[in-house]
Design an enzyme around this catalytic site. Sequence first.
Site, mmCIF file in Angstrom:
data_model
loop_
_atom_site.group_PDB
_atom_site.id
_atom_site.type_symbol
_atom_site.label_atom_id
_atom_site.label_comp_id
_atom_site.label_asym_id
_atom_site.label_seq_id
_atom_site.Cartn_x
_atom_site.Cartn_y
_atom_site.Cartn_z
ATOM 1 N N ILE A 14 0.827 -1.209 0.000
ATOM 2 C CA ILE A 14 0.000 0.000 0.000
ATOM 3 C C ILE A 14 0.857 1.253 0.000
ATOM 4 O O ILE A 14 0.558 2.227 -0.692
ATOM 5 C CB ILE A 14 -0.947 -0.014 1.216
ATOM 6 C CG1 ILE A 14 -1.965 -1.152 1.093
ATOM 7 C CG2 ILE A 14 -1.677 1.321 1.352
ATOM 8 C CD1 ILE A 14 -2.839 -1.337 2.319
ATOM 9 N N SER A 138 -6.790 -1.196 9.566
ATOM 10 C CA SER A 138 -7.268 -2.475 9.040
ATOM 11 C C SER A 138 -8.576 -2.827 9.719
ATOM 12 O O SER A 138 -8.805 -2.485 10.882
ATOM 13 C CB SER A 138 -6.234 -3.571 9.311
ATOM 14 O OG SER A 138 -6.762 -4.854 9.039
ATOM 15 N N TYR A 151 -0.474 -8.764 15.128
ATOM 16 C CA TYR A 151 -0.888 -7.725 14.191
ATOM 17 C C TYR A 151 -2.222 -7.114 14.613
ATOM 18 O O TYR A 151 -2.383 -5.886 14.613
ATOM 19 C CB TYR A 151 -0.990 -8.309 12.785
ATOM 20 C CG TYR A 151 -1.489 -7.349 11.733
ATOM 21 C CD1 TYR A 151 -0.633 -6.413 11.159
ATOM 22 C CD2 TYR A 151 -2.809 -7.378 11.304
ATOM 23 C CE1 TYR A 151 -1.084 -5.536 10.196
ATOM 24 C CE2 TYR A 151 -3.269 -6.500 10.336
ATOM 25 C CZ TYR A 151 -2.401 -5.586 9.781
ATOM 26 O OH TYR A 151 -2.868 -4.707 8.834
ATOM 27 N N LYS A 155 -2.968 -3.180 15.582
ATOM 28 C CA LYS A 155 -3.939 -2.344 14.867
ATOM 29 C C LYS A 155 -5.031 -1.829 15.802
ATOM 30 O O LYS A 155 -5.520 -0.710 15.637
ATOM 31 C CB LYS A 155 -4.543 -3.131 13.699
ATOM 32 C CG LYS A 155 -3.591 -3.306 12.523
ATOM 33 C CD LYS A 155 -3.116 -1.973 11.989
ATOM 34 C CE LYS A 155 -2.281 -2.128 10.724
ATOM 35 N NZ LYS A 155 -1.761 -0.832 10.222
#
Length: 343
Positions: A14, A138, A151, A155
């Site tokens: 990204i 996310s 992860y 986030k």
Amino acid sequence: MPQTVVITGASGGIGRAAAREFARRGDRVGLVARGRTGLEAAAREVRELGGEALVAEADVSDHEAVHTAAEEVERHFGPIDVWVNVAFTSVFAPFTEIGADEFRRVTEVSYLGFVNGTREALARMIPRDRGTIVQVGSALGQRSIPLQSAYCGAKHAVNGFTSSIRTELMHDGSNVHITVVQMPAVNTPQFSWVLSRLPKHPQPVPPIYQPEVAARAVVHAARRPRRKQYYVGASTVGTLLADKVAAGLLDRYLARTGYDSQQTETDVDDDRHANLWAPADGDGSEGGEKGRDYGAHGIFDDSSHDRSAQVWLSQHARLAWSASAALAAAGAAAAVWAARRTT
């Protein structure tokens, strides 16, 4: 008017796609990441598309390195207008198979890296009373799934941290903006370089979107920062809605399907390079692949979407609402006309 933009994690995925989108607007782009090969390739793309580029190698978990990168960008390009935090790393494995040092490393990059970037951006933007920070989030920052505990935790932390900063800026009446763009599954190289203890090759949970979809949303958020957040992909919205109305049911569904849906049918290569401790696209001195540029896309091009109607609707909410209202009014008028015809 061209702006000065800093993007962390700019060597791939990204971040790489976002650098190209900003370049198309003629912006000056500071590219921050660890992998020299990917950074130099990203810089070439930015220049070819009409922007200016500066490569700044830095590990975002090191606040001094991020400070040095920010200083270098401002020396070359002037005041930073937009700061985009993208850089992250992860481990695909059950929590009990993730070492303490590995979990800490994911947290330092994927959460504290955002903290470090935000600190450097605010240190420059607040005195000038202008600027925008875009956090690339996310759906997993609001709805966790199995095999990605480190992860998901990072986030979630980014969301909480950002909300706190937002209210502080509001209290001060600041013209500095901070927003989050919540992403769906995206076809990035992370699935080829993430540290994985799964028996099969990791994959994003379908539906999968191309990184350009995410990048366009990032640029839109930088130009029109929403006070809270943007959502990319109908799957993101659907997942978050399901979590609100049927969290327990979603838990059971993910427990049943979450392992298989994050793996292909292909075995993991024995010579796979993981980027947890060193860049996969480095100079070869730290275990990475010398000279390899992973680019923006992962290996799932054939099954990825390059458009999202939901993104357009979220960015044109007023127009979409007006169109819906007009259609509803037209439908009501037609119904009244039909009723009168039959009486």
